[in-house]
Design an enzyme around this catalytic site. Structure first.
Site, mmCIF file in Angstrom:
data_model
loop_
_atom_site.group_PDB
_atom_site.id
_atom_site.type_symbol
_atom_site.label_atom_id
_atom_site.label_comp_id
_atom_site.label_asym_id
_atom_site.label_seq_id
_atom_site.Cartn_x
_atom_site.Cartn_y
_atom_site.Cartn_z
ATOM 1 N N GLU A 259 41.824 -22.692 -28.949
ATOM 2 C CA GLU A 259 41.988 -23.768 -29.915
ATOM 3 C C GLU A 259 40.667 -24.242 -30.502
ATOM 4 O O GLU A 259 40.631 -24.828 -31.584
ATOM 5 C CB GLU A 259 42.727 -24.955 -29.282
ATOM 6 C CG GLU A 259 42.053 -25.548 -28.062
ATOM 7 C CD GLU A 259 42.543 -24.939 -26.774
ATOM 8 O OE1 GLU A 259 42.562 -25.654 -25.754
ATOM 9 O OE2 GLU A 259 42.891 -23.744 -26.764
ATOM 10 N N SER B 26 39.431 -18.722 -18.253
ATOM 11 C CA SER B 26 39.021 -19.183 -16.932
ATOM 12 C C SER B 26 39.874 -18.541 -15.857
ATOM 13 O O SER B 26 41.024 -18.174 -16.089
ATOM 14 C CB SER B 26 39.139 -20.703 -16.841
ATOM 15 O OG SER B 26 40.495 -21.088 -16.797
ATOM 16 N N GLY C 167 44.008 -17.810 -15.601
ATOM 17 C CA GLY C 167 44.486 -16.462 -15.363
ATOM 18 C C GLY C 167 45.493 -16.389 -14.246
ATOM 19 O O GLY C 167 46.480 -15.661 -14.319
ATOM 20 N N GLU D 159 40.443 -10.297 -17.847
ATOM 21 C CA GLU D 159 39.003 -10.423 -17.616
ATOM 22 C C GLU D 159 38.730 -11.904 -17.454
ATOM 23 O O GLU D 159 38.909 -12.679 -18.386
ATOM 24 C CB GLU D 159 38.217 -9.833 -18.783
ATOM 25 C CG GLU D 159 36.722 -9.812 -18.566
ATOM 26 C CD GLU D 159 36.040 -11.016 -19.168
ATOM 27 O OE1 GLU D 159 35.564 -11.866 -18.380
ATOM 28 O OE2 GLU D 159 35.974 -11.119 -20.389
ATOM 29 N N CYS E 219 30.559 -14.459 -20.034
ATOM 30 C CA CYS E 219 31.086 -14.176 -18.694
ATOM 31 C C CYS E 219 30.132 -13.337 -17.859
ATOM 32 O O CYS E 219 30.218 -13.347 -16.633
ATOM 33 C CB CYS E 219 32.435 -13.471 -18.795
ATOM 34 S SG CYS E 219 33.743 -14.504 -19.471
ATOM 35 N N SER F 71 26.856 -4.828 -22.576
ATOM 36 C CA SER F 71 28.147 -4.542 -23.203
ATOM 37 C C SER F 71 28.042 -3.522 -24.334
ATOM 38 O O SER F 71 27.169 -3.604 -25.198
ATOM 39 C CB SER F 71 28.758 -5.839 -23.739
ATOM 40 O OG SER F 71 28.960 -6.756 -22.690
#
Length: 509
Positions: free
Chosen positions: A234, A259, A263, A280, A314, A470
């Site tokens: 949001e 978070s 999850g 993830e 993360c 990444s």
């Protein structure tokens, strides 16, 4: 080309009461001006930063509604989207409810029956078109990221390049979904293993990478032959809706990151109807510097790993462990690098390297971890102050111990706490003392030590003498409570496929 309708849904999850894998709560944008002027008022920052900033992007990318069943749709109620650097309202976003969510899933299910019939080459071509459009509009897409998440513009441009790379990668992987022909134990039959798409995928993404986290998941799902319902955070719906606009232009029908606590809730809900889930979740990455390390490279790696996106990734390093023999030199050079390279300000200012955190609560969390550490004996070497609004000074702590909050919970902010250690065994014990395991980092020039540590770290991703990891070619996923499955690489598409065994019998030997 096969024909189908485009179904893209980008939604706001209102609490968790309506959340499950196929029908999250929805939202759509409304009342969005083509040009938004904002004034930055940051008393805790240099006076030169108190200036006007404007969000100026091409009108087609400023979508005002959600996209469901081939139509842009409105809703009855709204909530504001804020610039975290100023606290000013950018626009208002309309909240849709369970009825619209069901409509979105029904539309995606209908589209699935035609999308899965497209050849792999056809899906590949369309994903490549989407990649080309992201590349063409990367400057405007980056501005949206900066204004709604606070990310410095240079990093935001990098995110769009990164986001587009997943569409390019999975456009190629779409043509590499191979089945198997297995030698049969009987002469009169053949054994075939087919790979087929799972169906409609519900994609729930976070605010810290509002574009890349969508393409990393959606690219894989679409390549596999699935259709998708997307629920962006949001805090950052504008980036998601801009991607929807470009997906529509490309002709595309449009697992979860967030978070750890959220999850677990979603996994419980998915279990009720045995839904396949890929997640993830959180991380608490250790960054270990051994005596044999190249100090300059270790400092550069620490700067990139910790302060990218103001520490809000993360895989950001959270716990820094530096061996005694190199500790003082590392701390001195790290402090010098922080002074020379870090600049706090509005993300659209080209000199800014550290934007705001996503909201005031995030800044309060970092400030609380600093005060807790100081109360337990830590020493503030750089920063340490909570600035106005959502800003926090980049902070360097020494004399850190394992009982401090910053060593127990993920920070998600520009706090760099350093523990001094003596032995490799001691470092590994500290590094692995966590219930999550997404990423870990190790700096050493001892090859034997590198292999020992890399294999012993209880994480899904290891950086050896490298702080930025990444890439779409490599897998992204964790162990312990950091999630299920993986994204990216050739393995990422597997999350959206099922294996069907076909036994072809009655054959003449």
């Amino acid at each position: 080309m096969c024909k189908f309708y485009s179904y893209i849904v980008l939604a706001h999850l209102e609490g968790t009461s309506h959340t499950h894998t196929l029908s999250p709560g929805m939202s759509a944008l409304c009342v969005l001006k083509t040009r938004c002027f904002l004034r930055q008022v940051l008393p805790g920052l240099p006076a030169a930063m108190h200036r006007h900033y404007s969000l100026d992007v091409s009108a087609p990318l400023l979508r005002t509604q959600g996209y469901v069943d081939g139509r842009w749709v409105s809703a009855a109620s709204v909530f504001p989207v804020l610039d975290p650097a100023t606290g000013k309202e950018i626009t208002r976003v309309a909240d849709c409810g369970p009825a619209e969510a069901k409509q979105a899933v029904d539309a995606a299910y209908k589209a699935f029956h035609s999308w899965k019939q497209c050849t792999a080459k056809e899906r590949s071509i369309l994903l490549r078109k989407w990649f080309d459009l992201l590349t063409l509009h990367k400057e405007d897409l980056a501005k949206l990221i900066t204004f709604e998440s606070g990310k410095p513009l240079r990093e935001a441009v990098g995110e769009i390049t990164y986001a587009a790379s997943f569409l390019e990668w999975f456009s190629e992987e779409a043509r590499r979904v191979y089945g198997d022909i297995v030698p049969s134990p009987a002469k009169d039959r053949k054994i075939l293993l087919l790979k087929q798409p799972v169906g409609v995928a519900s994609i729930i993404t976070p605010w810290n990478f509002p574009s890349a986290m969508i393409t990393r998941k959606v690219g894989a799902a679409l390549a596999a032959g699935c259709t998708v319902v997307v629920k962006p955070a949001e805090d950052t719906p504008l980036s998601a809706l801009a991607l929807a606009e470009l997906a529509e232009q490309a002709g595309i029908p449009i697992s979860f990151t967030g978070s750890t606590a959220t999850g677990k809730v979603l996994l419980k809900m998915a279990a009720d109807t045995v839904k396949k889930a890929s997640m993830e979740l959180g991380g608490h990455a250790p960054f270990i510097v051994f005596d044999s390390a190249d100090v300059d490279k270790a400092v550069a790696g620490a700067m990139g790993s910790k302060f990218r996106n103001s520490g809000q990734t993360c895989v950001c390093s959270n716990r820094f462990l530096v061996q005694s023999g190199i500790h003082d030199r590392f701390m001195e050079k790290l402090g010098q690098a922080m002074d020379a390279e870090l600049r706090v300000g509005h993300g659209s200012d080209p000199e800014t390297t550290q934007g705001p955190l996503i909201n005031a609560r995030a800044a309060e969390k970092v400030a609380h971890q600093v005060s807790d550490a100081v109360s337990r004996g830590a020493k503030v070497l750089k920063g340490g102050k909570r600035l106005d609004g959502s800003f926090m000074e980049p902070t360097l702590l020494a004399n850190v111990s394992t009982e401090m909050l910053c060593m127990k919970e993920e920070t998600f902010g520009p706090l760099l706490p350093v523990i001094r250690f003596n032995t490799e065994e001691e470092a590994l014990a500290i590094a692995n003392a966590s219930n999550v395991g997404l990423a870990g980092y190790c700096y050493s020039q001892d090859v034997s030590q590198i292999w020992r540590v890399a294999e012993a770290l209880e994480v899904g991703i290891v950086g050896i003498n490298e702080g930025l990891l990444s890439t779409p070619e490599a897998s992204f996923g964790g162990v312990k409570q950091s999630g299920l499955g993986c994204e990216g690489s050739k393995h990422g598409i597997k999350e959206y496929l099922e294996v069907k065994y076909m036994c072809f019998g009655g054959l003449k030997p």
